[in-house]
Enzyme design. Structure first.
Site, PDB file in Angstrom:
ATOM      1  N   THR A 155       1.705   3.789   1.757  1.00 54.46           N
ATOM      2  CA  THR A 155       2.612   4.263   2.814  1.00 54.46           C
ATOM      3  C   THR A 155       3.549   3.173   3.323  1.00 54.46           C
ATOM      4  OG1 THR A 155       0.971   3.683   4.485  1.00 54.46           O
ATOM      5  CG2 THR A 155       0.920   5.956   3.664  1.00 54.46           C
ATOM      6  N   LYS A 156       3.500   1.981   2.754  1.00 56.63           N
ATOM      7  CA  LYS A 156       4.316   0.881   3.290  1.00 56.63           C
ATOM      8  C   LYS A 156       5.790   1.046   2.916  1.00 56.63           C
ATOM      9  CE  LYS A 156       0.798  -1.241   5.119  1.00 56.63           C
ATOM     10  NZ  LYS A 156       0.062  -0.302   5.982  1.00 56.63           N
ATOM     11  N   ASN A 157       6.653   0.317   3.631  1.00 58.29           N
ATOM     12  CA  ASN A 157       8.104   0.458   3.412  1.00 58.29           C
ATOM     13  C   ASN A 157       8.493   0.086   1.983  1.00 58.29           C
ATOM     14  OD1 ASN A 157       7.867   0.923   6.128  1.00 58.29           O
ATOM     15  ND2 ASN A 157       9.590  -0.358   6.739  1.00 58.29           N
ATOM     16  N   VAL A 158       7.791  -0.892   1.400  1.00 54.42           N
ATOM     17  CA  VAL A 158       7.915  -1.198  -0.037  1.00 54.42           C
ATOM     18  C   VAL A 158       6.527  -0.944  -0.614  1.00 54.42           C
ATOM     19  CG1 VAL A 158       8.190  -3.045  -1.741  1.00 54.42           C
ATOM     20  CG2 VAL A 158       9.720  -2.948   0.239  1.00 54.42           C
TER      21      VAL A 158
ATOM     22  N   TYR B 155       0.847  -1.200   0.000  1.00 53.71           N
ATOM     23  CA  TYR B 155       0.000   0.000   0.000  1.00 53.71           C
ATOM     24  C   TYR B 155       0.887   1.257   0.000  1.00 53.71           C
ATOM     25  CZ  TYR B 155      -3.137   3.558   1.801  1.00 53.71           C
ATOM     26  OH  TYR B 155      -3.832   4.725   1.960  1.00 53.71           O
TER      27      TYR B 155
END
Ligand SMILES: Cc1ncc(COP(=O)(O)O)c(C=O)c1O
Length: 381
Positions: A182-185, A180
């Site tokens: 805002t996720k780190n990947v 998603y």
């Protein structure tokens, strides 16, 4: 006014070329690019099987369908998590059984899960909350001898996390990731299911695609149409190449960005040490992905502090209010705030502060000063 966003992604113009390559190909949906990313994920997690999906939620639902979980079945989930963890259980017609979380780590303890198990339990979904992993091997031991209960790790926050050196997916039936925005990947929307179980992987390949026996790329291999069959019910959860193309460089460099995330988390920890602000306890042996940085302020102050930070241009959010106290679950199952007191109390006081690798020390100092100025006078510190 100086503003600090909650999150700033790191995808620049250089990613446009990978998308342009897909646009130049005749194939926009799941094809060669997605397959290459799946191989990259297998190498990253040292796992034999990975299936890209178009969100954690759709991948999780496809996984529950692949496990044959449905009406009459129970799935144990934590009360402190994002709603999706419980929603996928509802979506397949099974019942989420909520468990309160440990007050120090905000995650379910193996003992609490074991106490919630019934004859109807088919799966448990532990959540590696905020980026640190809970002990899946200990959970497996606590559930023995019920080897029929599947452990599905919610890894939406824990792509680059490890526990005792082992990545997600090592001790579970499957680990589900989110890509998603805002996720780190991230690829905007997306996710992956990683598993060591060949039977489950084969089933997920079908349940992520309507239950069809062959994906589009395989149905038209060598320009020859092949008939397909539908042997089980599935959903539509495959990730198109257009989005998958954004993932390879991020996966390859994700560990390089971890020191920046860790340094920001350490600065927050030092800044709030000894104050009225409570923090989540770090687990020894767990490599934290530092996906989110939640603080806890006295609940009577939370909404006021949150609005004041937002008014000062600081992006903050709440991860999360206790899921069983939200209207849908409260009304459907008759839950009370007292039923899950730890999740409720944390959920009423928590605020997530900005944390992203490109955050500058000036930006962070601005956030820290604003939080201190709002909280300290209010608690008489
Ligand atoms: C803990 C957790 N689980 C599941 C999800 C759902 O992920 P997605 O938006 O990819 O469906 C999220 C997303 O924020 C999450 O934080």
């Amino acid at each position: 006014m100086r503003t600090v966003p909650f999150y700033r992604h790191g995808l620049d113009e250089s990613y446009a070329e990978a998308v342009a390559d897909v646009l130049r190909s005749p194939f926009l949906t799941s094809g060669a690019v997605a397959k290459a990313v799946e191989a990259q994920l297998c190498a990253f997690f040292d796992a034999p099987h990975a299936a890209l999906v178009n969100s954690w939620t759709n991948g999780g639902a496809a996984l529950l369908l692949a496990l044959g979980i449905g009406p009459g079945d129970e799935v144990v989930v934590p009360a402190m998590t994002f709603i999706a963890t419980a929603n996928i259980v509802e979506l397949v017609g099974a019942k989420p059984v909520f468990v309160d979380v440990d007050p120090a780590t905000l995650m379910m303890s193996p003992a609490a899960v074991a106490a919630a198990i019934s004859d109807a339990t088919r799966a448990v979904i532990p959540v590696h909350l905020y980026g640190q992993m809970c002990d899946i091997a200990a959970l497996r031991r606590a559930l023995a001898p019920r080897s029929d209960i599947a452990i599905i790790e919610d890894c939406a926050h824990s792509f680059e996390s490890t526990y005792d050196g082992a990545p997600p997916g090592t001790h579970s039936d499957a680990a589900v990731f989110s890509f998603y925005a805002t996720k780190n990947v991230t690829c905007g929307e997306g996710g992956a299911v990683v598993t060591r179980r060949r039977d489950l992987f084969d089933a997920v390949l079908q349940t992520r695609l309507h239950g069809m026996s062959a994906g589009a790329a395989d149905r038209f291999a060598n320009n020859r149409y092949r008939h397909w069959d539908m042997t089980r019910l599935g959903t539509k959860a495959n990730l198109p190449d257009l989005l998958a193309a954004l993932l390879p460089p991020q996966i390859a460099t994700i560990r390089d960005r971890l020191p920046a995330r860790a340094a920001i988390a350490r600065r927050y920890e030092r800044a709030f040490a000894g104050s009225a602000i409570r923090l989540v306890k770090s687990i020894a042996g767990a490599q934290h992905a530092h996906h989110l940085f939640p603080i806890h302020v006295p609940p009577r102050l939370r909404d006021e502090v949150l609005s004041a930070l937002n008014e000062q241009g600081i992006g903050c959010t709440v991860n999360y209010r206790s899921v069983p106290t939200l209207t849908y679950y409260r009304e459907k199952y008759g839950y009370d705030a007292d039923d899950f007191p730890v999740a409720y109390e944390w959920g009423e006081g928590t605020i997530s502060l900005p944390l992203f690798p490109s955050m500058t020390t000036e930006e962070q100092a601005h956030v820290i000063d604003a939080v201190r100025e709002l909280v300290a006078p209010a608690v008489g510190a």
